[in-house]
Enzyme design. Sequence first.
Site, PDB file in Angstrom:
ATOM      1  N   ASP A   3       5.385  32.531  -6.046  1.00  0.00           N
ATOM      2  CA  ASP A   3       4.900  31.447  -5.187  1.00  0.00           C
ATOM      3  C   ASP A   3       4.022  32.052  -4.108  1.00  0.00           C
ATOM      4  O   ASP A   3       4.290  33.160  -3.626  1.00  0.00           O
ATOM      5  CB  ASP A   3       6.050  30.672  -4.536  1.00  0.00           C
ATOM      6  CG  ASP A   3       5.534  29.458  -3.766  1.00  0.00           C
ATOM      7  OD1 ASP A   3       5.079  28.500  -4.419  1.00  0.00           O
ATOM      8  OD2 ASP A   3       5.560  29.480  -2.529  1.00  0.00           O
ATOM      9  N   GLU A  33       1.744  31.100  -0.388  1.00  0.00           N
ATOM     10  CA  GLU A  33       1.369  30.186   0.687  1.00  0.00           C
ATOM     11  C   GLU A  33      -0.036  30.581   1.119  1.00  0.00           C
ATOM     12  O   GLU A  33      -0.346  31.774   1.247  1.00  0.00           O
ATOM     13  CB  GLU A  33       2.346  30.268   1.857  1.00  0.00           C
ATOM     14  CG  GLU A  33       3.765  29.820   1.512  1.00  0.00           C
ATOM     15  CD  GLU A  33       3.853  28.381   1.048  1.00  0.00           C
ATOM     16  OE1 GLU A  33       3.049  27.552   1.544  1.00  0.00           O
ATOM     17  OE2 GLU A  33       4.715  28.076   0.200  1.00  0.00           O
ATOM     18  N   HIS A  91       8.248  25.401   1.534  1.00  0.00           N
ATOM     19  CA  HIS A  91       6.920  25.897   1.896  1.00  0.00           C
ATOM     20  C   HIS A  91       6.981  27.279   2.547  1.00  0.00           C
ATOM     21  O   HIS A  91       6.041  27.704   3.208  1.00  0.00           O
ATOM     22  CB  HIS A  91       6.163  24.893   2.765  1.00  0.00           C
ATOM     23  CG  HIS A  91       6.145  23.520   2.174  1.00  0.00           C
ATOM     24  ND1 HIS A  91       5.645  23.272   0.906  1.00  0.00           N
ATOM     25  CD2 HIS A  91       6.596  22.331   2.647  1.00  0.00           C
ATOM     26  CE1 HIS A  91       5.787  21.988   0.641  1.00  0.00           C
ATOM     27  NE2 HIS A  91       6.357  21.402   1.668  1.00  0.00           N
TER      28      HIS A  91
END
Length: 214
Positions: free
Chosen positions: A23, A25, A182
């Site tokens: 993942d 950001e 997030h």
Amino acid sequence: MTIENEALTLKKRFRGYFPVVVDVETAGFNAQTDALLEICAVTLRMDEEGVLHPASTIHFHIEPFEGANLEKEALEFNGIRDPFSPLRGAVSEQEALKEIYKLIRKEQKASDCSRAIMVAHNAAFDLSFVNAANERCKLKRVPFHPFATFDTATLSGLAYGQTVLAKACKTAGMEFDNREAHSALYDTQKTAELFCGIVNKWKALGGWPLVNEE
């Protein structure tokens, strides 16, 4: 190793691919212009019963590359208020990727797999930012397949009728804390848990090993 036991290996299950959950950001949606600010990767292992589990976790905050665009809305969304703050403990894209790839290659080799494949939620997004960072850093030996992925948004839509990570996790019976969402670290851990759950559920339903495979 017997044929039956071989069918329960990571190599056999994913046709030589070594799945790595990722993942990122970012400071926007454009992989070419917007900063990559955080990345996490979780490797996977398969036990003797053919059950898939998360294995190792590696995580970095990343310094914006020179000239990177920083969209205010994106920073508000992911909670990274000041990408240049020394309190983030951020490293360069190159340092982060090299360390991640070092771990991946080590565990890929131990699993006797030929190449890594990215697992991510809406995987095209994460792969595009990783590929763009690879190009900026001029990295030649990249373990990931350049375009093939396992997308848990698609898989969870099939398995649970949900494509949003939080909703898919909750439908699968997993805990999900929206306050932690997030963060690349938290989202990767949850995506890994979700992917393992889908793969293991398919096995429990009799979908693997393939009964007609020679």
